[in-house]
Structures are given as C-alpha cells and as structure tokens.
Design an enzyme around this catalytic site. Structure first.
Site, PDB file in Angstrom:
ATOM      1  N   ARG A 173       0.369  -1.033  -0.041  1.00  0.00           N
ATOM      2  CA  ARG A 173      -0.246   0.296   0.336  1.00  0.00           C
ATOM      3  C   ARG A 173       1.204   1.449   0.122  1.00  0.00           C
ATOM      4  O   ARG A 173       0.864   1.953   0.284  1.00  0.00           O
ATOM      5  CB  ARG A 173      -0.845   0.686   1.082  1.00  0.00           C
ATOM      6  N   GLU A 178      -3.689   3.431   6.881  1.00  0.00           N
ATOM      7  CA  GLU A 178      -4.217   3.411   4.839  1.00  0.00           C
ATOM      8  C   GLU A 178      -5.241   4.213   4.340  1.00  0.00           C
ATOM      9  O   GLU A 178      -4.353   4.437   2.786  1.00  0.00           O
ATOM     10  CB  GLU A 178      -4.967   2.067   4.560  1.00  0.00           C
ATOM     11  N   SER A 208      -9.824   0.528   3.226  1.00  0.00           N
ATOM     12  CA  SER A 208      -9.376  -0.308   4.565  1.00  0.00           C
ATOM     13  C   SER A 208      -8.524   1.129   5.640  1.00  0.00           C
ATOM     14  O   SER A 208      -8.437   2.339   4.715  1.00  0.00           O
ATOM     15  CB  SER A 208      -8.491  -0.918   4.262  1.00  0.00           C
TER      16      SER A 208
HETATM   17  C1  LIG Z   1     -15.416  -1.187   0.104  1.00  0.00           C
HETATM   18  C2  LIG Z   1     -14.481  -0.729  -0.832  1.00  0.00           C
HETATM   19  C3  LIG Z   1     -13.123  -1.657  -0.745  1.00  0.00           C
HETATM   20  C4  LIG Z   1     -11.444  -1.874  -1.130  1.00  0.00           C
HETATM   21  N1  LIG Z   1     -11.418  -2.418  -0.688  1.00  0.00           N
HETATM   22  C5  LIG Z   1      -9.649  -2.260  -1.096  1.00  0.00           C
HETATM   23  C6  LIG Z   1      -8.880  -3.531  -1.329  1.00  0.00           C
HETATM   24  O1  LIG Z   1      -9.295  -4.884  -1.437  1.00  0.00           O
HETATM   25  N2  LIG Z   1      -7.559  -3.586  -1.174  1.00  0.00           N
HETATM   26  C7  LIG Z   1      -6.749  -1.940  -1.714  1.00  0.00           C
HETATM   27  O2  LIG Z   1      -5.495  -2.366  -1.870  1.00  0.00           O
HETATM   28  N3  LIG Z   1      -8.009  -1.573  -1.822  1.00  0.00           N
HETATM   29  C8  LIG Z   1      -9.034  -1.493  -1.515  1.00  0.00           C
HETATM   30  N4  LIG Z   1     -10.028  -0.124  -1.062  1.00  0.00           N
HETATM   31  C9  LIG Z   1      -8.927   1.029  -1.679  1.00  0.00           C
HETATM   32  C10 LIG Z   1      -9.056   1.944  -3.252  1.00  0.00           C
HETATM   33  O3  LIG Z   1     -10.175   1.432  -3.820  1.00  0.00           O
HETATM   34  C11 LIG Z   1      -7.697   1.919  -3.324  1.00  0.00           C
HETATM   35  O4  LIG Z   1      -6.731   2.244  -2.294  1.00  0.00           O
HETATM   36  C12 LIG Z   1      -7.799   2.183  -5.035  1.00  0.00           C
HETATM   37  O5  LIG Z   1      -6.707   1.859  -5.425  1.00  0.00           O
HETATM   38  C13 LIG Z   1      -7.623   3.671  -4.769  1.00  0.00           C
HETATM   39  O6  LIG Z   1      -8.043   4.251  -6.267  1.00  0.00           O
HETATM   40  P1  LIG Z   1      -8.684   5.876  -6.527  1.00  0.00           P
HETATM   41  O7  LIG Z   1      -8.150   6.025  -7.465  1.00  0.00           O
HETATM   42  O8  LIG Z   1     -10.209   5.692  -5.662  1.00  0.00           O
HETATM   43  O9  LIG Z   1      -8.032   6.409  -5.651  1.00  0.00           O
HETATM   44  P2  LIG Z   1      -7.796   7.372  -4.129  1.00  0.00           P
HETATM   45  O10 LIG Z   1      -9.222   6.965  -3.181  1.00  0.00           O
HETATM   46  O11 LIG Z   1      -9.491   8.887  -5.042  1.00  0.00           O
HETATM   47  O12 LIG Z   1      -6.983   8.552  -4.041  1.00  0.00           O
HETATM   48  C14 LIG Z   1      -5.875   7.487  -2.847  1.00  0.00           C
HETATM   49  C15 LIG Z   1      -4.630   7.214  -3.604  1.00  0.00           C
HETATM   50  O13 LIG Z   1      -4.357   7.755  -4.557  1.00  0.00           O
HETATM   51  C16 LIG Z   1      -3.679   9.433  -4.631  1.00  0.00           C
HETATM   52  N5  LIG Z   1      -4.166   9.404  -6.660  1.00  0.00           N
HETATM   53  C17 LIG Z   1      -5.378   8.770  -7.808  1.00  0.00           C
HETATM   54  N6  LIG Z   1      -5.091   8.768  -8.144  1.00  0.00           N
HETATM   55  C18 LIG Z   1      -3.675   9.287  -9.053  1.00  0.00           C
HETATM   56  C19 LIG Z   1      -3.148   9.297  -9.900  1.00  0.00           C
HETATM   57  N7  LIG Z   1      -3.778   9.255 -11.133  1.00  0.00           N
HETATM   58  N8  LIG Z   1      -2.179   9.583  -9.609  1.00  0.00           N
HETATM   59  C20 LIG Z   1      -1.406   9.771  -8.536  1.00  0.00           C
HETATM   60  N9  LIG Z   1      -1.893   9.444  -7.779  1.00  0.00           N
HETATM   61  C21 LIG Z   1      -3.160   9.490  -7.475  1.00  0.00           C
HETATM   62  C22 LIG Z   1      -4.637   9.757  -3.791  1.00  0.00           C
HETATM   63  O14 LIG Z   1      -4.236  11.333  -4.125  1.00  0.00           O
HETATM   64  C23 LIG Z   1      -4.505   9.494  -2.906  1.00  0.00           C
HETATM   65  O15 LIG Z   1      -3.248   9.858  -2.137  1.00  0.00           O
HETATM   66  C24 LIG Z   1     -11.012  -0.286  -0.618  1.00  0.00           C
HETATM   67  C25 LIG Z   1     -12.159   0.657  -0.575  1.00  0.00           C
HETATM   68  C26 LIG Z   1     -13.416   0.591  -0.468  1.00  0.00           C
HETATM   69  C27 LIG Z   1     -14.618   1.615  -0.690  1.00  0.00           C
END
Ligand SMILES: Cc1cc2nc3c(=O)[nH]c(=O)nc-3n(C[C@H](O)[C@H](O)[C@H](O)COP(=O)(O)OP(=O)(O)OC[C@H]3O[C@@H](n4cnc5c(N)ncnc54)[C@H](O)[C@@H]3O)c2cc1C
Length: 291
Positions: A159, A279, A208
């Site tokens: 992560r 996280e 998480s």
């Molecule tokens: C129900 C649920 C279940 C989940 N299960 C998991 C799981 O099993 N495993 C897991 O790892 N995660 C899980 N997550 C967390 C999340 O989905 C992941 O961390 C996902 O990768 C975040 O992606 P996002 O595009 O929504 O990023 P965001 O949540 O919008 O951002 C997360 C971070 O990434 C950065 N970011 C976003 N896009 C970019 C980009 N293009 N370039 C640079 N930085 C960027 C943001 O600035 C921030 O620091 C879960 C979330 C939910 C709500």
C-alpha cells in the site's frame, strides 16, 4: 479550465469533507501538465483524486488545486496482451475491457473500487495480488514534464509507492495473460462473493482504515478485540461487519471519522503495543493525534 470551490464529498466514497479551493478535470496529458504548471506558478499545492475510494477530505476542504482526470485519461484499450489505461480509468472499465478481450490477471482488481492511477499510488491489492504484479510501466506527469517509469522505479510495496506530491499517474500499461471471457467472469464472481461475505460492500466507506500491522495481526481483528465493532461517534460507525472499515451511517463528518480512528489507535496501542498506520489518504490538513 480551473474551477473554484468544488465540493469534494460527492467525489469520495465515504461522502464527507469540504470543498476544493481549486479544481481541474484535465482530459489530456497536455491539459494535465497545464494545470500542474498553473499550480506551480501560483504557488498552489496540488492533490489528485481518483474515485475517492481511499481518501478522507478535511471538513474545511482543501486549500489547493485538486485534480481529477477526465476524458481520454479515463479510457482503457487492449494492445495484444497488454491493457493500456488512463490514470483515471475506473478499475471496472479496465476489467471489462480485459474480460471482453479474453485477458486474465486483473480479476483481483474487481474488489478494488478505484482507478488505474490510484491503484499505482496505493499499490492496491487483494487476494494475494497487487498492482505491481500486473503493472509494466506508468506515465508520470508533474509540472516539469512527463516520464514513463518502469514498475521497478515506482517504489511499490504494501500500500505504498514512491510517487511524490504533485506527481500524477496519467497512463499505465498492465501485462495480462490469455484466458477466456467466461473464466474471467467466473473468477470475478467468486472473488466478489467472498468480499460480500466479509466486508460492508453496500455501505459508504473508504475501504481499509489502517494497514495490517503484520500478517499475524490484522488491523480489523485488533480493533475488534478492543471492543470497537459497532462503536459510533456521530454519523461515523466502526463497521459491525468488519472492524477495519468506518461506515458513514448518515451525516458523518470527517472529524468524526478521525475521532473513531484516534480511539481505535489508542486502544490497539494500549492492548497490543502496536501503532496502527492509516491506509486511508488525507486530503487537507487532517492528522491523527499522537499516541
Ligand atoms: C469498499 C472498498 C473496498 C476496498 N478494497 C480494497 C482492497 O481490497 N485493496 C486495496 O488495495 N484497496 C481497497 N480499497 C481502497 C481503494 O479502492 C484503493 O486504494 C484504490 O486503489 C484507490 O483508488 P482511487 O482511484 O479511488 O484513489 P483515491 O482514493 O481517489 O486516492 C487514493 C490516493 O491515490 C492518489 N491518487 C489517485 N489517483 C492518482 C493518480 N492518477 N496519480 C497519482 N496519485 C493518485 C490520491 O492522491 C490519494 O493519495 C477499497 C475501498 C473501498 C471503498
């Protein structure tokens, strides 16, 4: 175009937090670079948001530029056995394209409701696989230009990545393997059923809350053993289904989520001597009180 005072709650899965002072939705790499240069030239801090599935935004908002990729930066296409996706492409779109082309390897991402770029930043993973297992390279853009970095130069571990603030993943290349649409569909259904049985998939959460301190002690089990399952502060609730999730049970604020997180850290530290590391990523001046 830079917009002003854009509410961020609707850009997050937990649905809390204030507005971005500045907001941009670049649709191309050039437009992304223009937005990043504008921020640098005006001395404005930059944040990126994907699907907001692992972020908590300060209730007073973010005094900076928040970028959300749009247009061609959210598309995905198959090239041979590679999938090339914009940094803002939802994982569901990537998976759909891969499945239609009979490519396997990305099924684990069905459990991760984010974007291709957010997955790089977080090295997202589930069921024993993570982004670095399928990623070949990423196009990383900042105010000075863009560079294609191979996976081993992205510093991906549990992560975590080595991306610095102001660096945006604009495009990624995943390497997949030959499978069949039916096999991909079957695997996804199996993983989603497992997920539904153990996590609050139909509630507003940000995934998480804390990283697992070790493979022996999961954050969820530690919090549960401290008696916090179902504990509520205002509209924020420690999920009765999985203690490493906070649900927005109605009208929650980010401050209430932080108060629950602080209580969980305090109790886990007192009981297990372990300092939980969050996280979920903070946008705006949020912080947890020291232990
Ligand atoms: C129900 C649920 C279940 C989940 N299960 C998991 C799981 O099993 N495993 C897991 O790892 N995660 C899980 N997550 C967390 C999340 O989905 C992941 O961390 C996902 O990768 C975040 O992606 P996002 O595009 O929504 O990023 P965001 O949540 O919008 O951002 C997360 C971070 O990434 C950065 N970011 C976003 N896009 C970019 C980009 N293009 N370039 C640079 N930085 C960027 C943001 O600035 C921030 O620091 C879960 C979330 C939910 C709500």
């Amino acid at each position: 175009m830079i917009e002003e005072n854009v509410p961020l709650a609707r850009h997050t899965t937990i649905g809390t937090g204030g507005a971005a002072r500045w907001f941009a939705r670049p649709e191309t790499v050039d437009a992304l670079q223009d937005a990043l240069r504008w921020a640098r030239d005006n001395d404005v801090a930059t944040e990126v948001i994907g699907l907001g599935s692992n972020v908590l935004v300060h209730d007073d908002g973010v005094d900076g530029l928040v970028i959300r990729l749009a247009g061609e930066l959210t598309a995905a296409a198959v090239e041979g056995s590679d999938l090339v996706a914009g940094g803002g492409a939802p994982n569901a779109v990537c998976l759909h394209r891969a499945r239609a082309a009979g490519l396997g390897g990305l099924e684990f991402a069905s459990a991760v409701p984010g974007t291709a770029g957010g997955g790089v930043r977080m090295n997202a993973g589930a069921y024993g696989r993570e982004w670095r297992d399928v990623l070949v390279e990423a196009l990383v853009v900042d105010a000075d230009g863009s560079r294609t970095l191979p996976v081993d130069e992205l510093g991906l571990s549990y992560r975590r990545s080595a991306l610095a603030p102001g660096q945006v993943v604009a495009r990624v290349r995943f390497r997949l393997h030959r499978s069949s649409p039916e096999a991909v569909k079957e695997k996804v259904a199996e993983l989603l059923a497992q997920r539904k049985a153990t996590q609050p998939t139909n509630k507003r959460t940000f995934g998480s809350v804390f990283k697992n301190p070790s493979s022996e002690l999961g954050a969820g089990r530690a919090i549960e053993e401290c008696g916090l399952k179902g504990h509520r502060i205002g509209g924020a609730l420690v999920s009765p289904r999985h203690a490493n999730f906070i649900e927005n049970a109605g009208g929650a604020t980010s401050a209430e989520c932080i108060a629950l997180m602080a209580e969980a850290r305090r109790r886990v530290h007192a009981r297990f001597g372990v300092e939980l590391e969050h996280e979920v990523q903070f946008l705006g001046p949020l912080e947890l009180p020291p232990l």
